[in-house]
Design a protein around this motif. Structure first.
Motif, PDB file in Angstrom:
ATOM      1  N   ALA A   1     111.492 -32.395 -29.797  1.00  0.00           N
ATOM      2  CA  ALA A   1     112.225 -32.700 -31.020  1.00  0.00           C
ATOM      3  C   ALA A   1     111.773 -34.009 -31.648  1.00  0.00           C
ATOM      4  CB  ALA A   1     113.730 -32.752 -30.726  1.00  0.00           C
ATOM      5  N   HIS A   2     111.344 -34.969 -30.836  1.00  0.00           N
ATOM      6  CA  HIS A   2     110.967 -36.266 -31.401  1.00  0.00           C
ATOM      7  C   HIS A   2     109.673 -36.195 -32.210  1.00  0.00           C
ATOM      8  CE1 HIS A   2     108.239 -36.548 -27.880  1.00  0.00           C
ATOM      9  NE2 HIS A   2     107.554 -37.372 -28.641  1.00  0.00           N
ATOM     10  N   GLU A   3     108.913 -35.117 -32.057  1.00  0.00           N
ATOM     11  CA  GLU A   3     107.704 -34.937 -32.862  1.00  0.00           C
ATOM     12  C   GLU A   3     108.022 -34.459 -34.278  1.00  0.00           C
ATOM     13  OE1 GLU A   3     104.947 -32.332 -31.024  1.00  0.00           O
ATOM     14  OE2 GLU A   3     104.937 -33.364 -29.106  1.00  0.00           O
ATOM     15  N   LEU A   4     109.195 -33.886 -34.463  1.00  0.00           N
ATOM     16  CA  LEU A   4     109.515 -33.247 -35.739  1.00  0.00           C
ATOM     17  C   LEU A   4     109.612 -34.244 -36.892  1.00  0.00           C
ATOM     18  CD1 LEU A   4     112.168 -30.593 -34.644  1.00  0.00           C
ATOM     19  CD2 LEU A   4     109.714 -30.271 -35.031  1.00  0.00           C
ATOM     20  N   LEU A   5     110.288 -35.361 -36.683  1.00  0.00           N
ATOM     21  CA  LEU A   5     110.532 -36.298 -37.784  1.00  0.00           C
ATOM     22  C   LEU A   5     109.248 -36.871 -38.370  1.00  0.00           C
ATOM     23  CD1 LEU A   5     112.516 -37.697 -39.602  1.00  0.00           C
ATOM     24  CD2 LEU A   5     112.774 -39.506 -37.867  1.00  0.00           C
ATOM     25  N   PRO A   6     108.345 -37.448 -37.576  1.00  0.00           N
ATOM     26  CA  PRO A   6     107.109 -37.966 -38.187  1.00  0.00           C
ATOM     27  C   PRO A   6     106.258 -36.885 -38.827  1.00  0.00           C
ATOM     28  CG  PRO A   6     106.967 -38.040 -35.783  1.00  0.00           C
ATOM     29  CD  PRO A   6     108.384 -37.724 -36.121  1.00  0.00           C
ATOM     30  N   LYS A   7     106.219 -35.705 -38.207  1.00  0.00           N
ATOM     31  CA  LYS A   7     105.443 -34.621 -38.803  1.00  0.00           C
ATOM     32  C   LYS A   7     106.072 -34.140 -40.105  1.00  0.00           C
ATOM     33  CE  LYS A   7     103.054 -32.603 -34.825  1.00  0.00           C
ATOM     34  NZ  LYS A   7     102.776 -31.357 -34.078  1.00  0.00           N
ATOM     35  N   ALA A   8     107.398 -34.042 -40.119  1.00  0.00           N
ATOM     36  CA  ALA A   8     108.093 -33.580 -41.325  1.00  0.00           C
ATOM     37  C   ALA A   8     107.855 -34.539 -42.486  1.00  0.00           C
ATOM     38  CB  ALA A   8     109.592 -33.445 -41.045  1.00  0.00           C
ATOM     39  N   LYS A   9     107.924 -35.834 -42.212  1.00  0.00           N
ATOM     40  CA  LYS A   9     107.696 -36.823 -43.269  1.00  0.00           C
ATOM     41  C   LYS A   9     106.263 -36.754 -43.778  1.00  0.00           C
ATOM     42  CE  LYS A   9     111.205 -40.240 -41.951  1.00  0.00           C
ATOM     43  NZ  LYS A   9     111.450 -41.635 -41.500  1.00  0.00           N
ATOM     44  N   THR A  10     105.324 -36.569 -42.860  1.00  0.00           N
ATOM     45  CA  THR A  10     103.920 -36.489 -43.257  1.00  0.00           C
ATOM     46  C   THR A  10     103.659 -35.265 -44.124  1.00  0.00           C
ATOM     47  OG1 THR A  10     103.195 -37.651 -41.264  1.00  0.00           O
ATOM     48  CG2 THR A  10     101.551 -36.324 -42.415  1.00  0.00           C
ATOM     49  N   ILE A  11     104.200 -34.125 -43.726  1.00  0.00           N
ATOM     50  CA  ILE A  11     104.028 -32.903 -44.520  1.00  0.00           C
ATOM     51  C   ILE A  11     104.614 -33.087 -45.909  1.00  0.00           C
ATOM     52  CG2 ILE A  11     104.729 -30.486 -44.738  1.00  0.00           C
ATOM     53  CD1 ILE A  11     104.556 -30.225 -41.739  1.00  0.00           C
ATOM     54  N   PHE A  12     105.823 -33.628 -45.978  1.00  0.00           N
ATOM     55  CA  PHE A  12     106.476 -33.779 -47.280  1.00  0.00           C
ATOM     56  C   PHE A  12     105.700 -34.739 -48.176  1.00  0.00           C
ATOM     57  CE2 PHE A  12     109.501 -35.509 -50.313  1.00  0.00           C
ATOM     58  CZ  PHE A  12     110.082 -34.341 -50.799  1.00  0.00           C
ATOM     59  N   GLU A  13     105.277 -35.880 -47.623  1.00  0.00           N
ATOM     60  CA  GLU A  13     104.579 -36.874 -48.433  1.00  0.00           C
ATOM     61  C   GLU A  13     103.173 -36.428 -48.811  1.00  0.00           C
ATOM     62  OE1 GLU A  13     104.715 -40.475 -46.203  1.00  0.00           O
ATOM     63  OE2 GLU A  13     106.900 -40.694 -46.402  1.00  0.00           O
ATOM     64  N   THR A  14     102.577 -35.563 -48.022  1.00  0.00           N
ATOM     65  CA  THR A  14     101.219 -35.100 -48.300  1.00  0.00           C
ATOM     66  C   THR A  14     101.174 -33.923 -49.259  1.00  0.00           C
ATOM     67  OG1 THR A  14     100.533 -35.799 -46.073  1.00  0.00           O
ATOM     68  CG2 THR A  14      99.050 -34.315 -47.251  1.00  0.00           C
ATOM     69  N   PHE A  15     102.170 -33.026 -49.157  1.00  0.00           N
ATOM     70  CA  PHE A  15     102.094 -31.772 -49.906  1.00  0.00           C
ATOM     71  C   PHE A  15     103.232 -31.525 -50.899  1.00  0.00           C
ATOM     72  CE2 PHE A  15      99.933 -30.960 -45.823  1.00  0.00           C
ATOM     73  CZ  PHE A  15      98.688 -30.541 -46.275  1.00  0.00           C
ATOM     74  N   LEU A  16     104.387 -32.112 -50.702  1.00  0.00           N
ATOM     75  CA  LEU A  16     105.560 -31.676 -51.460  1.00  0.00           C
ATOM     76  C   LEU A  16     106.134 -32.697 -52.436  1.00  0.00           C
ATOM     77  CD1 LEU A  16     107.509 -29.723 -48.675  1.00  0.00           C
ATOM     78  CD2 LEU A  16     105.845 -28.867 -50.326  1.00  0.00           C
ATOM     79  N   GLN A  17     106.061 -33.974 -52.126  1.00  0.00           N
ATOM     80  CA  GLN A  17     106.679 -34.938 -53.028  1.00  0.00           C
ATOM     81  C   GLN A  17     105.879 -35.046 -54.322  1.00  0.00           C
ATOM     82  OE1 GLN A  17     106.843 -38.734 -51.119  1.00  0.00           O
ATOM     83  NE2 GLN A  17     104.741 -39.280 -51.630  1.00  0.00           N
ATOM     84  N   LYS A  18     106.509 -35.571 -55.352  1.00  0.00           N
ATOM     85  CA  LYS A  18     105.854 -35.691 -56.646  1.00  0.00           C
ATOM     86  C   LYS A  18     104.619 -36.564 -56.540  1.00  0.00           C
ATOM     87  CE  LYS A  18     106.712 -36.997 -61.459  1.00  0.00           C
ATOM     88  NZ  LYS A  18     107.690 -37.594 -62.413  1.00  0.00           N
ATOM     89  N   ASP A  19     103.536 -36.098 -57.145  1.00  0.00           N
ATOM     90  CA  ASP A  19     102.248 -36.801 -57.141  1.00  0.00           C
ATOM     91  C   ASP A  19     101.670 -36.952 -55.737  1.00  0.00           C
ATOM     92  OD1 ASP A  19     102.341 -37.120 -59.921  1.00  0.00           O
ATOM     93  OD2 ASP A  19     103.502 -38.966 -59.734  1.00  0.00           O
ATOM     94  N   ALA A  20     102.013 -36.040 -54.839  1.00  0.00           N
ATOM     95  CA  ALA A  20     101.431 -36.065 -53.498  1.00  0.00           C
ATOM     96  C   ALA A  20      99.927 -35.822 -53.597  1.00  0.00           C
ATOM     97  CB  ALA A  20     102.080 -34.997 -52.621  1.00  0.00           C
ATOM     98  N   PRO A  21      99.138 -36.385 -52.673  1.00  0.00           N
ATOM     99  CA  PRO A  21      97.674 -36.226 -52.760  1.00  0.00           C
ATOM    100  C   PRO A  21      97.206 -34.782 -52.708  1.00  0.00           C
ATOM    101  CG  PRO A  21      98.320 -37.181 -50.646  1.00  0.00           C
ATOM    102  CD  PRO A  21      99.530 -37.215 -51.522  1.00  0.00           C
TER     103      PRO A  21
END
Length: 235
Positions: free
Chosen positions: A128-148
């Motif tokens: 479970a402790h792997e989920l949070l950093p991975k989730a943030k990385t996925i969101f910031e890389t692919f989903l948030q506005k102006d993501a790379p």
């Protein structure tokens, strides 16, 4: 923000076992100027975008040169035929996934399949402790506005996913992943099946062989002359 290639080595399909991406990340950190203040979100996004474009991440690309979906010796025509049966079948086979990723790169839309791969890896997290950093990385890389590597999602799906990132579950990205998969299946997949490299794989299929039959020996003129001499002698 964590480097997505550190958390998701699957995004770099050609990554070697010596973990080249770790070496590149280390060198990138050394190259960064030391400043008194922390970089802003925009600076982070720009840095990540530049890092993802570094040629070191794509050394030894086993998918071949542009136009070649995959090495001919690694995929049989019969296997390529199966890729056309369904999109799920294509994604379930490594060679098919590699070939489809290569095709999307020619269309400059590889962010869709990279997001899909990251979601698949995310769901396979061992703790479970792997989920949070991975989730943030996925969101910031692919989903948030102006993501790379921003993918095309409707506002509702994006917002629901954003709310779940704070306390992520293994199902946090299911809706977004399904939406992107449907988009690829309806849009990119038909073009992949019509692409010249894929059709070339199909044309390379050996034609079915006819069942072997024993051929009867032909009666030659020499046989006839021999038989004539035997009959004449007997007479």
């Amino acid at each position: 923000m964590e480097n997505p290639l550190l958390l998701f080595p699957q995004l770099n399909i050609s990554a070697s076992k010596d973990k080249l991406y770790y070496k590149v990340m280390k060198s990138a950190i050394k190259e960064e100027p030391h400043t008194a203040s922390k970089p802003g979100a925009k600076q982070k996004r720009n840095r990540l975008s530049l890092l993802l474009q570094k040629p070191e991440f794509h050394e030894g690309d086993h998918l071949g040169k542009p136009g070649n979906l995959t090495k001919a010796e690694s995929v049989s025509p019969e296997e390529a035929v199966k890729w056309g049966e369904s999109f799920d079948k294509l994604l379930s086979e490594k060679a098919g996934l590699d070939a489809f990723t290569k095709f999307l790169k020619t269309e400059f839309s590889e962010e869709n399949i990279e997001f899909w791969i990251a979601c698949e890896d995310y769901k396979k997290s061992k703790s479970a402790h792997e989920l949070l950093p991975k989730a943030k990385t996925i969101f910031e890389t692919f989903l948030q506005k102006d993501a790379p590597k921003e993918v095309n999602l409707d506002f509702h799906t994006r917002e629901v996913t954003r709310q779940g990132v704070g306390q992520p579950l293994r199902s946090t990205f299911d809706a977004a992943q399904s939406a992107v998969q449907r988009l690829m299946e309806q849009d990119s997949y038909p073009r992949f099946l019509r692409s010249s490299p894929y059709l070339s794989l199909l044309r390379g299929r050996a034609p079915p062989r006819a069942p072997l039959r024993r051929r009867s020996r032909s009666f030659t003129s020499g046989d006839f002359q021999g038989l004539h001499r035997v009959v004449t002698a007997e007479l």
